[in-house]
Structure formats: structure tokens, C-alpha cells
Design a protein around this motif. Structure first.
Motif, PDB file in Angstrom:
ATOM      1  N   PRO A  25       0.844  -1.196   0.000  1.00  0.00           N
ATOM      2  CA  PRO A  25       0.000   0.000   0.000  1.00  0.00           C
ATOM      3  C   PRO A  25       0.884   1.253   0.000  1.00  0.00           C
ATOM      4  N   GLY A  26       0.576   2.169  -0.887  1.00  0.00           N
ATOM      5  CA  GLY A  26       1.338   3.409  -0.959  1.00  0.00           C
ATOM      6  C   GLY A  26       2.458   3.402  -1.986  1.00  0.00           C
ATOM      7  N   ARG A  31       6.251  -4.181  -7.385  1.00  0.00           N
ATOM      8  CA  ARG A  31       7.694  -4.358  -7.523  1.00  0.00           C
ATOM      9  C   ARG A  31       8.025  -5.837  -7.351  1.00  0.00           C
ATOM     10  N   ARG A  32       9.149  -6.211  -7.861  1.00  0.00           N
ATOM     11  CA  ARG A  32       9.571  -7.603  -7.773  1.00  0.00           C
ATOM     12  C   ARG A  32      10.211  -7.862  -6.414  1.00  0.00           C
ATOM     13  N   MET A  33       9.803  -8.957  -5.795  1.00  0.00           N
ATOM     14  CA  MET A  33      10.382  -9.361  -4.528  1.00  0.00           C
ATOM     15  C   MET A  33      10.985 -10.751  -4.711  1.00  0.00           C
ATOM     16  N   VAL A  34      12.283 -10.854  -4.426  1.00  0.00           N
ATOM     17  CA  VAL A  34      12.978 -12.139  -4.465  1.00  0.00           C
ATOM     18  C   VAL A  34      13.070 -12.626  -3.029  1.00  0.00           C
TER      19      VAL A  34
END
Length: 106
Positions: A25-26, A31-34
């Protein structure tokens, strides 16, 4: 998200990686999270955190978890290796700075 993830790629003995898109949120965009999990019995000095919310659950209590938010468009395993090397380099810089400070004060 770490706890619910089921598609891990084995990277090394006791190390698994995964990648997902996540929008906090915000943020305004995903985005990509590994994500990385390390089996504590195989890697007792593993970095990361135990998921305390699930501490009594046998599936989760044996792992340490970590994650990186990244814009790199590379395989998750390579992203983890790059970030690991960077963290190690930062540790060496801290050690050198400490040594220089101690030398300068003597």
C-alpha cells in the motif's frame, strides 16, 4: 507472502529462492520481490528471520527467511547471489573502516 509461497526453486543444499510481484500500500505500482529461505539444520549460521507468527508450525520453524525488493530482471537465484556479494563487500568496508579508526586513534 513468504509463508504462503509454495513454488520454491532449490538453489543449493538448504537454500531455496522464489520471486513474486508485490505491491505494498502506498507504492503506486508492483515491484519484484525475491525471497530466500534457508534450512536451519543445513545452514545453522543462515541469515534471515524465523517467521515468528508461525513459530509452532513444523513447515516454517525449520527455515530462516529473507527477501529483496529489486528492479533487476534476472533469475531469482542470480539476484540473490548479487545481493549476497554486495552485502559481503559492505561488511568488508565496515571492517576496514573500523581498522583504520583504531589505527588512527593509537
Amino acid at each position: 507472502m513468504l509463508a504462503g509461497h509454495r513454488q520454491w526453486q532449490a538453489l543449493d543444499d538448504g537454500i531455496d529462492v522464489a520471486s513474486i510481484d508485490y505491491e505494498s500500500p502506498g507504492w503506486g505500482k508492483a515491484r519484484r520481490m525475491v525471497m530466500v529461505r534457508q534450512l536451519i539444520t543445513r545452514r545453522p549460521k543462515a541469515t534471515g528471520k524465523i517467521l515468528k507468527l508461525f513459530a509452532d508450525d513444523a513447515e516454517y520453524q525449520h527455515y530462516r527467511y529473507g527477501c529483496f525488493v529489486t528492479s533487476l530482471d534476472l533469475p531469482a537465484a542470480l539476484v540473490w547471489k548479487i545481493y549476497r556479494m554486495r552485502a559481503d563487500a559492505e561488511n568488508r568496508i565496515k571492517e576496514l573502516n573500523t581498522t583504520l579508526e583504531q589505527t588512527a586513534s593509537t
